[in-house]
Write an enzyme that holds these catalytic residues in place. Structure first.
Site, PDB file in Angstrom:
ATOM      1  N   GLY A  14      21.527  63.100  -0.302  1.00 38.67           N
ATOM      2  CA  GLY A  14      22.249  63.503  -1.513  1.00 38.67           C
ATOM      3  C   GLY A  14      21.435  64.036  -2.670  1.00 38.67           C
ATOM      4  O   GLY A  14      21.929  64.097  -3.785  1.00 38.67           O
ATOM      5  N   SER A  20      20.201  65.206  -9.660  1.00 36.17           N
ATOM      6  CA  SER A  20      20.930  64.308  -8.755  1.00 36.17           C
ATOM      7  C   SER A  20      20.485  62.858  -8.938  1.00 36.17           C
ATOM      8  O   SER A  20      19.278  62.585  -9.079  1.00 36.17           O
ATOM      9  CB  SER A  20      20.664  64.689  -7.291  1.00 36.17           C
ATOM     10  OG  SER A  20      21.201  65.954  -6.994  1.00 36.17           O
ATOM     11  N   TYR A 160      39.837  61.353 -12.946  1.00 31.80           N
ATOM     12  CA  TYR A 160      39.000  60.925 -11.823  1.00 31.80           C
ATOM     13  C   TYR A 160      39.853  60.775 -10.548  1.00 31.80           C
ATOM     14  O   TYR A 160      39.371  60.975  -9.437  1.00 31.80           O
ATOM     15  CB  TYR A 160      38.267  59.632 -12.175  1.00 31.80           C
ATOM     16  CG  TYR A 160      37.038  59.386 -11.334  1.00 31.80           C
ATOM     17  CD1 TYR A 160      35.972  60.278 -11.339  1.00 31.80           C
ATOM     18  CD2 TYR A 160      36.941  58.263 -10.519  1.00 31.80           C
ATOM     19  CE1 TYR A 160      34.849  60.056 -10.557  1.00 31.80           C
ATOM     20  CE2 TYR A 160      35.817  58.030  -9.741  1.00 31.80           C
ATOM     21  CZ  TYR A 160      34.776  58.926  -9.766  1.00 31.80           C
ATOM     22  OH  TYR A 160      33.661  58.704  -8.986  1.00 31.80           O
ATOM     23  N   LYS A 167      36.586  55.679  -4.324  1.00 30.35           N
ATOM     24  CA  LYS A 167      35.506  54.746  -4.685  1.00 30.35           C
ATOM     25  C   LYS A 167      35.960  53.296  -4.469  1.00 30.35           C
ATOM     26  O   LYS A 167      35.137  52.437  -4.142  1.00 30.35           O
ATOM     27  CB  LYS A 167      35.059  54.964  -6.128  1.00 30.35           C
ATOM     28  CG  LYS A 167      34.316  56.286  -6.374  1.00 30.35           C
ATOM     29  CD  LYS A 167      33.044  56.414  -5.571  1.00 30.35           C
ATOM     30  CE  LYS A 167      32.179  57.586  -6.040  1.00 30.35           C
ATOM     31  NZ  LYS A 167      31.107  57.901  -5.083  1.00 30.35           N
TER      32      LYS A 167
HETATM   33  P1  NAD Z   1      25.120  65.618  -6.931  1.00 26.26           P
HETATM   34  O1  NAD Z   1      26.032  66.794  -6.939  1.00 26.26           O
HETATM   35  O2  NAD Z   1      23.734  65.833  -7.402  1.00 26.26           O
HETATM   36  O3  NAD Z   1      25.068  64.934  -5.492  1.00 26.26           O
HETATM   37  C1  NAD Z   1      26.171  64.888  -4.621  1.00 26.26           C
HETATM   38  C2  NAD Z   1      25.613  65.061  -3.230  1.00 26.26           C
HETATM   39  O4  NAD Z   1      26.638  64.889  -2.243  1.00 26.26           O
HETATM   40  C3  NAD Z   1      25.015  66.468  -2.994  1.00 26.26           C
HETATM   41  O5  NAD Z   1      23.665  66.388  -2.615  1.00 26.26           O
HETATM   42  C4  NAD Z   1      25.858  67.003  -1.857  1.00 26.26           C
HETATM   43  O6  NAD Z   1      25.170  67.847  -0.957  1.00 26.26           O
HETATM   44  C5  NAD Z   1      26.261  65.722  -1.172  1.00 26.26           C
HETATM   45  N1  NAD Z   1      27.365  65.947  -0.211  1.00 26.26           N
HETATM   46  C6  NAD Z   1      28.659  66.249  -0.465  1.00 26.26           C
HETATM   47  N2  NAD Z   1      29.322  66.429   0.698  1.00 26.26           N
HETATM   48  C7  NAD Z   1      28.407  66.206   1.693  1.00 26.26           C
HETATM   49  C8  NAD Z   1      28.459  66.241   3.114  1.00 26.26           C
HETATM   50  N3  NAD Z   1      29.580  66.565   3.769  1.00 26.26           N
HETATM   51  N4  NAD Z   1      27.325  65.983   3.818  1.00 26.26           N
HETATM   52  C9  NAD Z   1      26.163  65.679   3.190  1.00 26.26           C
HETATM   53  N5  NAD Z   1      26.054  65.641   1.847  1.00 26.26           N
HETATM   54  C10 NAD Z   1      27.152  65.909   1.123  1.00 26.26           C
HETATM   55  O7  NAD Z   1      25.862  64.520  -7.839  1.00 26.26           O
HETATM   56  P2  NAD Z   1      25.561  62.980  -8.160  1.00 26.26           P
HETATM   57  O8  NAD Z   1      26.314  62.718  -9.418  1.00 26.26           O
HETATM   58  O9  NAD Z   1      24.113  62.690  -8.080  1.00 26.26           O
HETATM   59  O10 NAD Z   1      26.358  62.243  -6.996  1.00 26.26           O
HETATM   60  C11 NAD Z   1      25.780  61.278  -6.143  1.00 26.26           C
HETATM   61  C12 NAD Z   1      26.691  60.089  -5.986  1.00 26.26           C
HETATM   62  O11 NAD Z   1      26.768  59.398  -7.237  1.00 26.26           O
HETATM   63  C13 NAD Z   1      28.138  60.419  -5.613  1.00 26.26           C
HETATM   64  O12 NAD Z   1      28.604  59.446  -4.710  1.00 26.26           O
HETATM   65  C14 NAD Z   1      28.857  60.285  -6.933  1.00 26.26           C
HETATM   66  O13 NAD Z   1      30.235  60.026  -6.780  1.00 26.26           O
HETATM   67  C15 NAD Z   1      28.129  59.090  -7.502  1.00 26.26           C
HETATM   68  N6  NAD Z   1      28.308  58.854  -8.949  1.00 26.26           N
HETATM   69  C16 NAD Z   1      28.050  59.835  -9.830  1.00 26.26           C
HETATM   70  C17 NAD Z   1      28.234  59.587 -11.195  1.00 26.26           C
HETATM   71  C18 NAD Z   1      27.976  60.655 -12.211  1.00 26.26           C
HETATM   72  O14 NAD Z   1      28.468  60.541 -13.340  1.00 26.26           O
HETATM   73  N7  NAD Z   1      27.227  61.694 -11.889  1.00 26.26           N
HETATM   74  C19 NAD Z   1      28.657  58.326 -11.620  1.00 26.26           C
HETATM   75  C20 NAD Z   1      28.893  57.335 -10.675  1.00 26.26           C
HETATM   76  C21 NAD Z   1      28.719  57.610  -9.332  1.00 26.26           C
END
Ligand code: NAD
Length: 261
Positions: A14, A20, A160, A167
């Protein structure tokens, strides 16, 4: 001084770019001496991660895996197993996806396809990856899996929507997986991060207003950073958390404890 993660073999999924959350985890893990491998989706992400690793002078293999495809997940863990001589100590699941048009307006309008898609990419990927990783972690005599969640799983956060429901399923999956894998000394936990401006977050309508609300009302009166979330992911992957499993740990400057805000 010995490092916390010396000798630990960890897969980080990810990382899309330097914003990220998974990159925050990778940086913390590297600082503590872990041996890392990365999995990315597609050529563009591979190019981004390659550049990041070069900038940081970090040597680690990058594998491609679209986690919506079982065969690609199996191939990923086969490659990871080969790289780490048949064993793995942990992985970071930092993967989520929902259609942008499901992340605005009313939840009641969620489509059947959009509901299934969000759950497949954001929840089932964890389950399927845990299954593929299990033999490698058994070979390591235990392991640790960490996923990323958000407060929208238990409170109604405007826009959301289906991702909040996904989630909730992800957090329930953490508990079921922790029960399944516990006898193998494999731990499964989630970090509930406060909002951070990443590419995935930018799909959520009104995201900047969420950030502002956190700054105004969280006990620490600020937002969380990927480095701070990364440090808690590091803790959960490390021996310091050896008796912690099935948990959701908030890293959100305390925002979730507040009442009406
Ligand atoms: P990001 O866009 O940097 O990362 C999301 C990642 O998911 C990307 O690398 C993307 O390639 C990957 N992804 C999506 N579909 C995929 C698939 N089919 N196969 C492989 N990889 C796939 O964003 P982020 O915010 O760093 O998100 C990472 C996690 O953190 C997610 O689960 C997100 O829900 C969670 N999160 C984010 C926040 C926020 O505010 N940014 C808050 C809480 C939780």
């Amino acid at each position: 001084m010995p490092q916390l993660m010396e000798g630990k073999r960890i897969l980080v999924t990810g990382v899309r770019n330097k914003w990220s959350i998974a990159w925050g985890a990778a940086s913390a893990l590297r600082r503590e001496g872990a041996s890392l491998a990365f999995s990315v989706m597609g050529d563009r992400e591979e190019g981004n991660v390659k550049k990041l690793l070069e900038e940081e002078k970090l040597e680690a293999p990058i594998f491609q895996c679209d986690a919506s495809d079982d065969a690609q997940i199996d191939a990923l863990f086969e490659q990871v197993g080969r790289h780490f001589d048949g064993a793995l100590d942990g992985f970071v699941h930092s993967i989520a996806f929902a259609n942008k048009d499901e992340l605005s307006g009313e939840y009641i309008n969620t489509s059947r396809e959009g509901f299934a898609l969000a759950h497949d990419r954001s929840v089932y990927t964890l389950v399927r990856m845990a299954r593929a990783a299990r033999p490698l972690m058994q070979a390591a005599n235990g392991g640790s899996i960490v996923t990323l969640t958000y407060l929208g799983s238990e409170r109604v956060v405007p826009n959301y929507n289906v991702m909040g429901v996904a989630k909730a399923a992800l957090e329930a999956s953490v508990r079921y997986l922790a029960a399944d894998l516990g006898p193998d000394q494999i731990r499964v936990n989630a970090v509930s991060s406060g909002p951070i401006k990443t590419l995935a977050a930018s799909a959520i309508a009104g995201f900047d207003a969420m950030l502002q609300r956190v700054e105004q009302t969280a006990p620490l009166r600020r937002r969380v950073t990927i480095e701070e979330v990364g440090d808690t992911i590091l803790y959960l992957l490390s021996p310091l958390a050896r008796a912690v499993t099935g948990e959701v740990i908030y890293v959100d400057c305390g925002y979730h404890i507040m009442g009406m805000v």
